[in-house]
Design a protein around this motif. Structure first.
Motif, PDB file in Angstrom:
ATOM      1  N   THR A 157       0.841  -1.194   0.000  1.00 52.72           N
ATOM      2  CA  THR A 157       0.000   0.000   0.000  1.00 52.72           C
ATOM      3  C   THR A 157       0.875   1.242   0.000  1.00 52.72           C
ATOM      4  O   THR A 157       1.875   1.314   0.721  1.00 52.72           O
ATOM      5  CB  THR A 157      -0.900   0.049   1.256  1.00 52.72           C
ATOM      6  OG1 THR A 157      -1.731  -1.107   1.284  1.00 52.72           O
ATOM      7  CG2 THR A 157      -1.787   1.282   1.241  1.00 52.72           C
ATOM      8  N   GLN A 158       0.490   2.225  -0.801  1.00 50.42           N
ATOM      9  CA  GLN A 158       1.121   3.534  -0.756  1.00 50.42           C
ATOM     10  C   GLN A 158       0.267   4.420   0.149  1.00 50.42           C
ATOM     11  O   GLN A 158      -0.870   4.750  -0.187  1.00 50.42           O
ATOM     12  CB  GLN A 158       1.231   4.126  -2.167  1.00 50.42           C
ATOM     13  CG  GLN A 158       2.190   3.368  -3.073  1.00 50.42           C
ATOM     14  CD  GLN A 158       2.318   4.004  -4.447  1.00 50.42           C
ATOM     15  OE1 GLN A 158       1.470   4.774  -4.872  1.00 50.42           O
ATOM     16  NE2 GLN A 158       3.393   3.669  -5.139  1.00 50.42           N
ATOM     17  N   VAL A 159       0.812   4.794   1.280  1.00 59.61           N
ATOM     18  CA  VAL A 159       0.059   5.555   2.286  1.00 59.61           C
ATOM     19  C   VAL A 159       0.173   7.051   1.958  1.00 59.61           C
ATOM     20  O   VAL A 159       1.272   7.581   1.814  1.00 59.61           O
ATOM     21  CB  VAL A 159       0.596   5.266   3.704  1.00 59.61           C
ATOM     22  CG1 VAL A 159      -0.192   6.061   4.736  1.00 59.61           C
ATOM     23  CG2 VAL A 159       0.506   3.774   3.998  1.00 59.61           C
ATOM     24  N   LYS A 160      -0.976   7.709   1.870  1.00 64.50           N
ATOM     25  CA  LYS A 160      -1.001   9.103   1.419  1.00 64.50           C
ATOM     26  C   LYS A 160      -1.233  10.114   2.534  1.00 64.50           C
ATOM     27  O   LYS A 160      -1.071  11.322   2.323  1.00 64.50           O
ATOM     28  CB  LYS A 160      -2.065   9.268   0.332  1.00 64.50           C
ATOM     29  CG  LYS A 160      -1.803   8.411  -0.896  1.00 64.50           C
ATOM     30  CD  LYS A 160      -2.894   8.579  -1.935  1.00 64.50           C
ATOM     31  CE  LYS A 160      -2.611   7.707  -3.157  1.00 64.50           C
ATOM     32  NZ  LYS A 160      -3.675   7.846  -4.190  1.00 64.50           N
ATOM     33  N   ARG A 161      -1.626   9.624   3.713  1.00 66.06           N
ATOM     34  CA  ARG A 161      -1.872  10.544   4.823  1.00 66.06           C
ATOM     35  C   ARG A 161      -1.503   9.843   6.130  1.00 66.06           C
ATOM     36  O   ARG A 161      -1.124   8.678   6.132  1.00 66.06           O
ATOM     37  CB  ARG A 161      -3.350  10.971   4.852  1.00 66.06           C
ATOM     38  CG  ARG A 161      -3.761  11.871   3.687  1.00 66.06           C
ATOM     39  CD  ARG A 161      -5.234  12.252   3.770  1.00 66.06           C
ATOM     40  NE  ARG A 161      -6.089  11.084   3.658  1.00 66.06           N
ATOM     41  CZ  ARG A 161      -6.435  10.520   2.505  1.00 66.06           C
ATOM     42  NH1 ARG A 161      -5.993  11.031   1.371  1.00 66.06           N
ATOM     43  NH2 ARG A 161      -7.221   9.466   2.484  1.00 66.06           N
ATOM     44  N   GLY A 162      -1.632  10.573   7.231  1.00 67.29           N
ATOM     45  CA  GLY A 162      -1.383   9.990   8.541  1.00 67.29           C
ATOM     46  C   GLY A 162       0.089   9.897   8.883  1.00 67.29           C
ATOM     47  O   GLY A 162       0.951  10.496   8.223  1.00 67.29           O
ATOM     48  N   GLU A 163       0.404   9.139   9.930  1.00 68.16           N
ATOM     49  CA  GLU A 163       1.777   9.051  10.434  1.00 68.16           C
ATOM     50  C   GLU A 163       2.751   8.449   9.419  1.00 68.16           C
ATOM     51  O   GLU A 163       3.950   8.722   9.467  1.00 68.16           O
ATOM     52  CB  GLU A 163       1.804   8.231  11.732  1.00 68.16           C
ATOM     53  CG  GLU A 163       1.181   8.926  12.920  1.00 68.16           C
ATOM     54  CD  GLU A 163       1.439   8.189  14.224  1.00 68.16           C
ATOM     55  OE1 GLU A 163       2.136   7.148  14.208  1.00 68.16           O
ATOM     56  OE2 GLU A 163       0.942   8.657  15.269  1.00 68.16           O
ATOM     57  N   ASN A 164       2.240   7.601   8.528  1.00 63.90           N
ATOM     58  CA  ASN A 164       3.103   6.961   7.530  1.00 63.90           C
ATOM     59  C   ASN A 164       2.975   7.607   6.151  1.00 63.90           C
ATOM     60  O   ASN A 164       3.282   6.979   5.134  1.00 63.90           O
ATOM     61  CB  ASN A 164       2.777   5.465   7.438  1.00 63.90           C
ATOM     62  CG  ASN A 164       3.239   4.703   8.662  1.00 63.90           C
ATOM     63  OD1 ASN A 164       4.377   4.845   9.091  1.00 63.90           O
ATOM     64  ND2 ASN A 164       2.352   3.894   9.239  1.00 63.90           N
ATOM     65  N   GLU A 165       2.562   8.867   6.113  1.00 66.26           N
ATOM     66  CA  GLU A 165       2.361   9.564   4.844  1.00 66.26           C
ATOM     67  C   GLU A 165       3.619   9.493   3.971  1.00 66.26           C
ATOM     68  O   GLU A 165       4.737   9.734   4.410  1.00 66.26           O
ATOM     69  CB  GLU A 165       2.019  11.031   5.108  1.00 66.26           C
ATOM     70  CG  GLU A 165       1.780  11.843   3.849  1.00 66.26           C
ATOM     71  CD  GLU A 165       1.417  13.280   4.143  1.00 66.26           C
ATOM     72  OE1 GLU A 165       1.166  14.039   3.182  1.00 66.26           O
ATOM     73  OE2 GLU A 165       1.369  13.647   5.344  1.00 66.26           O
ATOM     74  N   GLY A 166       3.406   9.111   2.709  1.00 68.60           N
ATOM     75  CA  GLY A 166       4.497   9.039   1.753  1.00 68.60           C
ATOM     76  C   GLY A 166       5.246   7.722   1.730  1.00 68.60           C
ATOM     77  O   GLY A 166       6.103   7.510   0.859  1.00 68.60           O
ATOM     78  N   ARG A 167       4.917   6.818   2.645  1.00 70.94           N
ATOM     79  CA  ARG A 167       5.619   5.533   2.713  1.00 70.94           C
ATOM     80  C   ARG A 167       4.891   4.466   1.891  1.00 70.94           C
ATOM     81  O   ARG A 167       3.663   4.499   1.742  1.00 70.94           O
ATOM     82  CB  ARG A 167       5.744   5.052   4.159  1.00 70.94           C
ATOM     83  CG  ARG A 167       6.533   5.990   5.051  1.00 70.94           C
ATOM     84  CD  ARG A 167       6.724   5.392   6.433  1.00 70.94           C
ATOM     85  NE  ARG A 167       7.543   4.179   6.401  1.00 70.94           N
ATOM     86  CZ  ARG A 167       7.903   3.489   7.472  1.00 70.94           C
ATOM     87  NH1 ARG A 167       7.518   3.909   8.677  1.00 70.94           N
ATOM     88  NH2 ARG A 167       8.659   2.418   7.382  1.00 70.94           N
ATOM     89  N   THR A 168       5.661   3.525   1.371  1.00 69.15           N
ATOM     90  CA  THR A 168       5.104   2.339   0.734  1.00 69.15           C
ATOM     91  C   THR A 168       5.271   1.185   1.709  1.00 69.15           C
ATOM     92  O   THR A 168       6.403   0.828   2.065  1.00 69.15           O
ATOM     93  CB  THR A 168       5.812   2.023  -0.590  1.00 69.15           C
ATOM     94  OG1 THR A 168       5.635   3.125  -1.487  1.00 69.15           O
ATOM     95  CG2 THR A 168       5.231   0.776  -1.223  1.00 69.15           C
ATOM     96  N   LEU A 169       4.145   0.633   2.173  1.00 69.20           N
ATOM     97  CA  LEU A 169       4.176  -0.398   3.209  1.00 69.20           C
ATOM     98  C   LEU A 169       3.878  -1.771   2.610  1.00 69.20           C
ATOM     99  O   LEU A 169       2.942  -1.928   1.816  1.00 69.20           O
ATOM    100  CB  LEU A 169       3.146  -0.085   4.295  1.00 69.20           C
ATOM    101  CG  LEU A 169       3.317   1.252   5.027  1.00 69.20           C
ATOM    102  CD1 LEU A 169       2.241   1.398   6.103  1.00 69.20           C
ATOM    103  CD2 LEU A 169       4.705   1.378   5.641  1.00 69.20           C
ATOM    104  N   SER A 170       4.686  -2.743   3.006  1.00 63.88           N
ATOM    105  CA  SER A 170       4.469  -4.135   2.598  1.00 63.88           C
ATOM    106  C   SER A 170       3.887  -4.913   3.772  1.00 63.88           C
ATOM    107  O   SER A 170       4.326  -4.744   4.912  1.00 63.88           O
ATOM    108  CB  SER A 170       5.791  -4.769   2.162  1.00 63.88           C
ATOM    109  OG  SER A 170       6.327  -4.094   1.041  1.00 63.88           O
ATOM    110  N   HIS A 171       2.919  -5.748   3.487  1.00 64.66           N
ATOM    111  CA  HIS A 171       2.270  -6.554   4.515  1.00 64.66           C
ATOM    112  C   HIS A 171       2.321  -8.030   4.131  1.00 64.66           C
ATOM    113  O   HIS A 171       2.300  -8.384   2.949  1.00 64.66           O
ATOM    114  CB  HIS A 171       0.801  -6.162   4.679  1.00 64.66           C
ATOM    115  CG  HIS A 171       0.569  -4.698   4.873  1.00 64.66           C
ATOM    116  ND1 HIS A 171       1.035  -4.005   5.964  1.00 64.66           N
ATOM    117  CD2 HIS A 171      -0.082  -3.789   4.105  1.00 64.66           C
ATOM    118  CE1 HIS A 171       0.672  -2.730   5.868  1.00 64.66           C
ATOM    119  NE2 HIS A 171       0.007  -2.579   4.743  1.00 64.66           N
TER     120      HIS A 171
END
Length: 223
Positions: A157-171
């Protein structure tokens, strides 16, 4: 969503001395939490072992803080609240519950590794054998009072807001659905479900302590 209760089913269990030990790692996480990615990265590095079961539950109480996690569910928050009562623990992320009996910060590598080693080194109390069938986009399980988790193995997921804004997260091992099966019943599977990208995990759990008595992967047959 209705809360999934913690239940145990004795009739499905085979009690065997010397049954191989297992560990179920249940991580309560959120894309809105900047402390969660290290915990997920730690679980992703655990060497493959058929007796290690990883379940990542994305809770929904972070959703109001700037970013709505696309995998979040209030049902998973409710499960964490249940654990907080049973384990006399706080509700926080990233929280890791291990075999339903102990908890720690999910990024604490030393505790996680030592707990895995201890669990796999001692025999399990019981084994669990559950059969499943798939027809179309529905799963049938003919058992009573077991928890069935439908798990997506990987997502980004590419996070666009919140504490992880701008990060690409792998799950990994994202729980998409959690069902309490009370008998023979059909349940809907997530859109796009396939047996390569998803797996199905069944658990038997003690009703008052939360201990996971037995666990297994369901390999469904198509009909």
């Amino acid at each position: 969503m209705k809360m999934i209760c913690l239940l145990v089913v004795m009739t499905l269990l085979s009690f065997k001395s010397g049954a191989q030990g297992f560990i179920v790692l249940e991580l309560f996480t959120s894309e809105g939490c900047s402390s969660c990615p290290p915990a997920e990265e730690l679980l992703a590095k655990i060497p493959p072992d058929k007796q290690v079961y990883i379940l990542e539950y994305h809770v929904d109480y972070w959703d109001r803080l700037g970013w709505k996690d696309p995998f979040s569910s209030h049902q998973f928050s409710e499960r964490q609240y249940q654990y907080s009562q049973m384990l006399s623990s706080q509700v926080y992320t990233p929280q890791l519950v291990m075999n339903g009996t102990t908890e720690c910060i999910g990024s604490d590598a030393a505790i996680v590794r030592s707990t895995i080693h201890a669990a796999l080194s001692k025999p399990a109390k019981a084994t669990l054998n559950v059969q499943g069938r798939i027809q179309g986009n529905k799963l049938s399980v003919s058992q009573k009072n077991i928890l069935v988790a439908v798990v997506q193995k990987y997502a980004v997921t590419q996070v666009k807001r919140g504490e992880n804004e701008g990060r690409t997260l792998s799950h990994i091992q994202i729980v998409r659905q959690l069902h309490l099966v009370k008998g023979t019943e059909w349940m809907d599977l997530p859109a796009g479900f396939n047996t390569e990208d998803y797996e199905i995990i069944a658990m038997s759990q003690h009703p008052s302590t939360g201990e996971i008595i037995a666990v297994s992967r369901i390999v469904p047959t198509r009909i």
